[in-house]
Design a protein around this motif. Structure first.
Motif, PDB file in Angstrom:
ATOM      1  N   PHE A   3      78.558  10.367  35.167  1.00 49.78           N
ATOM      2  CA  PHE A   3      78.669  11.333  34.076  1.00 49.78           C
ATOM      3  C   PHE A   3      77.753  12.514  34.384  1.00 49.78           C
ATOM      4  O   PHE A   3      76.968  12.474  35.337  1.00 49.78           O
ATOM      5  N   THR A   4      77.863  13.551  33.577  1.00 51.14           N
ATOM      6  CA  THR A   4      77.021  14.737  33.736  1.00 51.14           C
ATOM      7  C   THR A   4      75.882  14.691  32.738  1.00 51.14           C
ATOM      8  O   THR A   4      76.098  14.420  31.546  1.00 51.14           O
ATOM      9  N   LEU A   5      74.658  14.944  33.221  1.00 51.90           N
ATOM     10  CA  LEU A   5      73.469  14.894  32.375  1.00 51.90           C
ATOM     11  C   LEU A   5      72.796  16.263  32.349  1.00 51.90           C
ATOM     12  O   LEU A   5      72.121  16.659  33.297  1.00 51.90           O
ATOM     13  N   ALA A  35      67.611  14.843  41.007  1.00 54.74           N
ATOM     14  CA  ALA A  35      69.053  15.093  40.963  1.00 54.74           C
ATOM     15  C   ALA A  35      69.745  14.588  42.227  1.00 54.74           C
ATOM     16  O   ALA A  35      70.856  14.048  42.168  1.00 54.74           O
ATOM     17  N   ALA A  36      69.090  14.741  43.369  1.00 55.88           N
ATOM     18  CA  ALA A  36      69.676  14.274  44.626  1.00 55.88           C
ATOM     19  C   ALA A  36      69.857  12.759  44.616  1.00 55.88           C
ATOM     20  O   ALA A  36      70.872  12.235  45.093  1.00 55.88           O
ATOM     21  N   ASP A  37      68.885  12.033  44.058  1.00 55.87           N
ATOM     22  CA  ASP A  37      68.998  10.570  43.981  1.00 55.87           C
ATOM     23  C   ASP A  37      70.068  10.147  42.982  1.00 55.87           C
ATOM     24  O   ASP A  37      70.848   9.219  43.238  1.00 55.87           O
ATOM     25  N   LEU A  38      70.110  10.806  41.836  1.00 57.59           N
ATOM     26  CA  LEU A  38      71.084  10.436  40.809  1.00 57.59           C
ATOM     27  C   LEU A  38      72.514  10.745  41.255  1.00 57.59           C
ATOM     28  O   LEU A  38      73.453  10.015  40.905  1.00 57.59           O
ATOM     29  N   VAL A  63      75.738  10.261  38.965  1.00 54.77           N
ATOM     30  CA  VAL A  63      75.229  11.003  37.809  1.00 54.77           C
ATOM     31  C   VAL A  63      74.848  12.405  38.260  1.00 54.77           C
ATOM     32  O   VAL A  63      74.025  12.585  39.164  1.00 54.77           O
ATOM     33  N   ARG A  64      75.461  13.386  37.640  1.00 56.21           N
ATOM     34  CA  ARG A  64      75.271  14.774  38.036  1.00 56.21           C
ATOM     35  C   ARG A  64      74.334  15.473  37.051  1.00 56.21           C
ATOM     36  O   ARG A  64      74.718  15.713  35.898  1.00 56.21           O
ATOM     37  N   MET A  65      73.130  15.773  37.485  1.00 56.96           N
ATOM     38  CA  MET A  65      72.183  16.497  36.633  1.00 56.96           C
ATOM     39  C   MET A  65      72.545  17.976  36.625  1.00 56.96           C
ATOM     40  O   MET A  65      72.635  18.605  37.684  1.00 56.96           O
ATOM     41  N   THR A 124      65.891  20.100  21.640  1.00 56.49           N
ATOM     42  CA  THR A 124      66.885  19.418  20.807  1.00 56.49           C
ATOM     43  C   THR A 124      68.309  19.836  21.168  1.00 56.49           C
ATOM     44  O   THR A 124      69.270  19.248  20.656  1.00 56.49           O
ATOM     45  N   LYS A 125      68.466  20.832  22.030  1.00 58.08           N
ATOM     46  CA  LYS A 125      69.792  21.286  22.448  1.00 58.08           C
ATOM     47  C   LYS A 125      70.246  20.625  23.744  1.00 58.08           C
ATOM     48  O   LYS A 125      71.360  20.858  24.207  1.00 58.08           O
ATOM     49  N   TYR A 126      69.376  19.817  24.328  1.00 62.47           N
ATOM     50  CA  TYR A 126      69.680  19.158  25.593  1.00 62.47           C
ATOM     51  C   TYR A 126      69.354  17.666  25.468  1.00 62.47           C
ATOM     52  O   TYR A 126      68.369  17.289  24.830  1.00 62.47           O
ATOM     53  N   PRO A 127      70.149  16.815  26.101  1.00 56.59           N
ATOM     54  CA  PRO A 127      69.856  15.379  26.016  1.00 56.59           C
ATOM     55  C   PRO A 127      68.646  14.944  26.813  1.00 56.59           C
ATOM     56  O   PRO A 127      68.102  13.856  26.587  1.00 56.59           O
ATOM     57  N   ALA A 128      68.200  15.773  27.751  1.00 53.69           N
ATOM     58  CA  ALA A 128      67.045  15.419  28.577  1.00 53.69           C
ATOM     59  C   ALA A 128      66.236  16.675  28.876  1.00 53.69           C
ATOM     60  O   ALA A 128      66.748  17.793  28.840  1.00 53.69           O
ATOM     61  N   SER A 129      64.955  16.459  29.164  1.00 47.05           N
ATOM     62  CA  SER A 129      64.062  17.589  29.438  1.00 47.05           C
ATOM     63  C   SER A 129      62.967  17.146  30.397  1.00 47.05           C
ATOM     64  O   SER A 129      62.786  15.953  30.657  1.00 47.05           O
TER      65      SER A 129
END
Length: 538
Positions: free
Chosen positions: A381-383, A402-405, A410-412, A427-432
Motif C-alpha cells: 500500500f502507499t503510506l 522508504a528503500a527498505d519498505l 509499501v511505498r512511502m 493530523t493531515k498525514y497518517p505518518a510523520s
C-alpha cells in the motif's frame, strides 16, 4: 514532543541539533520570540544593567554558539531550545547533576508523604532572593505553580495532577495531587522547567518575561548587551545566594544557525562551546576539539493514524508490525550516523527507565511480507509521510526507510514542508517524522502514547492496557515502577505505534579551555556547571 522538550521529547524538525537534556513534549515552535519591552526600573531590576555589579573574582567569559534562538525566555513558555538560555538565570528547586543524581538547590529537601505518590513536601532554602530583590518563600512557589499551569507550556501537562499548593510556613510547601505523580523531584529540576522559579513580582506582568530574566540564578540577562535572536549576554546576579559556585564573570550565547560556521568559530576561538550534530563531529575531532555526546534522540517515523482514518491498513497491528520488521536498523544507523548512532526498536535508552534488553523487531523482510499478506495487503500500500524540509537528517532517514519498505511493497510518499508547517499538519498525514528525546516513561506517556498526550498523539489513540499499566506505575514505589515501566515500553513496541530506527546523539563540541563533565548515557550538565579548565575546582 522539544525535547524535552518536555526542553526536552524533541519535535520532528529538531533531530539534527536538539537542546541537550531534552526535556520538552510539545511540538517545536521555530520562530524566535523577539518581544521588545519598554525599559524601566522594574525591568532593570530583573535583568542586568552594564554587567559591572557583583562580578566574581574570575573575569573570564564563557562564549557559546547555539543553533536555535530561544522561543521565549519565560520558563513557563519555553521549549527545549531554550534550556541553555535559561540555565544561567534560573536556579531550579532541585539540581540534576551530571551523574544524574538530584541535589538541593532552591529546595533543601523534598519527599513524598504517605503512599501512592499523591502528596509531596518541599522545604525551601532560607535567605534566598530573586534578582529583583523579591524573597523566595512558600507563596512564591504557590504563584509559580499556578502560573506554569495557566501558561500551558511544556511543564503544564506534567503539573496537571497538582490540584492543591499549600504554604505550611514561610519555607514549607505541601502539594496535593488529584492523581499519582511519581516524578515530581525530576520535574522540579532544570530539565523540565517547572522548578525554574520566577520572581513573584515579575509574575504581576509576565509579558516581559519573554525577553527579560527574573530568576534566582547566578546570572541575569544584560539587555544593553543583548540583541534578541542574535546574542544573549548574562552578567552576575549580585543577589545570588551561592556566589562562590559561580565560575565565569560573563556568559555570552551567540546564535549560529549554520553548523559549519559554528565549527569554524570554535576552531578560531571566537566561541568556546557549540552544540551541533553528527555532521560536524568528525571535523571537530580532527581539529583536536573535545567531543561529548549523549545518545538520546529517538529517530524514525511515527505511525500516527492507528485507527486507519487516513490510511486504512494502519488500523491492523500486523501491518504496523510488518513495517517494523521491514526496516534494517543496523544498516541505516551505520550509514547515516557511523559510530555515533545506536540502532533501536524501542523508545527507551539503554541504562535508563523502561529499556528492555530485547530486540523486538530484527530485520526480517520475509516476516514483514507474511504479516502484510495475513492482513490482506499482499500487494502492499502507499503510506504518506510528512517531514520537515530542514534540517537534512529527517529526510535522509525517511529516504533510507522508504528503500527498505519498498522491498516489501509499501511505498512511502514523502512530503517535505517548512518545519513549522510540518509540525502543524501532522493530523493531515497518517505518518510523520519521529525525533524526540527519550525521557522517563511517565513523561513519555503524557507526550506520546496516552490518549490525552500533549503534541505527539494527534489522533488521540488509546490502548486500555497501556492506560492501566500507566496508572499502576504512577502510584508505585520506585522499585516496583521499574518493572512496570519496562512493561509499558514493551506494550508500546508490541502495538507498533512507532517505527523507531536509531538513537541519534546530541553533541557538545568545546575547546580544552572549558571543563564539561559528562556522564555516559546521561543528559548534559547544566551550563552553570561548566567551568574554566584552569579553575582550581575543575
Amino acid at each position: 514532543m522539544s525535547t524535552a522538550s518536555l526542553g526536552g521529547t524533541l519535535p520532528a524538525g529538531l533531530a539534527e541539533d536538539p537542546a541537550p537534556g531534552l526535556p520538552g513534549l510539545s511540538r517545536r515552535r521555530f520562530a524566535a520570540t523577539a518581544t521588545v519591552l519598554a525599559s524601566g526600573l522594574t525591568l532593570t531590576a530583573c535583568s542586568g544593567g552594564d554587567g559591572s555589579a557583583g562580578s566574581p573574582t574570575s573575569h573570564s567569559t564563557l562564549r557559546m554558539g547555539q543553533f536555535w534562538p530561544p522561543v521565549s525566555l519565560d520558563p513557563a513558555k519555553a521549549g527545549g531550545e531554550s534550556l541553555f538560555y535559561l540555565n544561567p538565570a534560573y536556579d531550579p528547586l532541585i539540581h540534576r547533576a551530571a551523574d544524574g543524581s538530584l541535589q538541593p538547590r532552591l529546595a533543601t529537601s523534598w519527599r513524598y508523604l504517605g503512599k501512592g505518590n499523591t502528596a509531596f513536601e518541599i522545604k525551601l532554602r532560607a535567605g534566598v532572593t530573586f534578582s529583583d530583590g523579591a524573597p523566595l518563600d512558600a507563596e512564591a512557589v504557590q504563584r509559580n505553580i499556578a502560573y506554569f499551569k495557566k501558561a500551558a507550556g511544556q511543564a503544564a501537562a506534567f503539573l496537571a495532577p497538582v490540584s492543591r499548593v499549600e504554604a505550611l510556613d514561610e519555607h514549607t510547601v505541601h502539594l496535593g495531587l488529584s492523581q499519582p505523580h511519581p516524578l515530581l523531584p525530576a520535574l522540579f529540576t532544570q530539565d523540565y522547567f517547572a522548578g525554574n522559579l520566577i520572581s513573584p513580582r515579575a509574575l504581576a506582568d509576565p509579558g516581559r518575561l519573554a525577553s527579560r530574566t527574573c530568576g534566582a540564578g547566578p546570572y541575569m540577562l544584560a539587555p544593553a548587551e543583548t540583541v534578541m535572536g542574535d546574542h544573549y549576554t548574562y552578567v552576575p546576579n549580585p543577589r545570588y545566594w551561592n556566589a562562590r559556585d559561580r565560575h565565569y564573570g560573563k556568559i555570552v550565547i551567540k546564535v549560529l544557525p549554520n553548523e559549519n560556521t559554528a565549527l569554524a568559530a570554535l576552531k578560531t576561538g571566537q566561541v568556546d562551546v557549540i552544540s551541533g550534530s553528527y555532521a560536524i563531529a568528525a571535523g571537530a575531532a580532527r581539529a583536536g576539539l573535545k567531543v561529548a555526546s549523549s545518545p538520546n534522540i529517538v529517530m524514525g517515523i511515527q505511525l500516527n493514524d492507528r485507527t486507519g482514518k487516513l490510511s486504512p491498513p494502519l488500523r491492523d497491528v500486523r501491518v504496523r508490525q510488518a513495517l517494523n520488521y521491514a526496516v534494517d536498523r543496523e544498516k541505516i544507523t551505520k550509514a547515516l550516523l557511523g559510530a555515533y548512532g545506536t540502532p533501536t526498536d524501542q523508545p527507551a535508552v539503554p541504562g535508563q527507565d523502561g529499556h528492555n534488553d530485547t530486540v523486538f523487531y530484527p530485520h526480517d523482510p520475509l516476516k514483514a511480507k507474511q504479516l502484510l499478506t495475513a492482513a490482506g495487503h499482499a500487494d502492499g500500500f502507499t503510506l504518506p509521510v510528512v517531514i520537515p524540509s530542514t534540517p537534512a537528517f529527517p529526510g535522509e532517514i525517511a529516504q533510507a526507510m522508504a528503500a527498505d519498505l519498498e522491498k516489501v511493497g509499501v511505498r512511502m510518499r514523502i512530503t517535505a514542508k517548512e518545519p513549522t508547517s510540518a509540525a502543524q499538519e501532522i493530523t493531515k498525514y497518517p505518518a510523520s517524522t519521529m525525533g524526540w528525546g527519550a525521557l522517563p516513561v511517565y513523561f513519555m506517556g503524557r507526550g506520546l502514547w496516552l490518549r490525552d498526550a500533549v503534541g505527539m498523539n494527534p489522533f488521540h489513540s488509546s490502548d486500555p492496557e497501556l492506560e492501566r499499566l500507566d496508572r499502576q506505575a504512577a502510584a508505585a514505589d520506585e522499585k516496583t515502577r521499574a518493572g512496570l515501566d519496562r512493561d509499558i515500553v514493551r506494550r508500546v513496541v508490541e502495538q507498533a505505534w512507532f517505527l523507531p530506527v536509531c538513537l541519534s546523539p546530541v553533541f557538545l563540541f568545546h575547546r580544552d579551555s572549558v571543563r564539561i563533565e559528562v556522564t555516559r548515557d546521561r543528559p548534559f550538565p547544566s551550563l552553570v556547571d561548566w567551568r574554566p579548565a584552569a579553575d582550581p575546582g575543575a
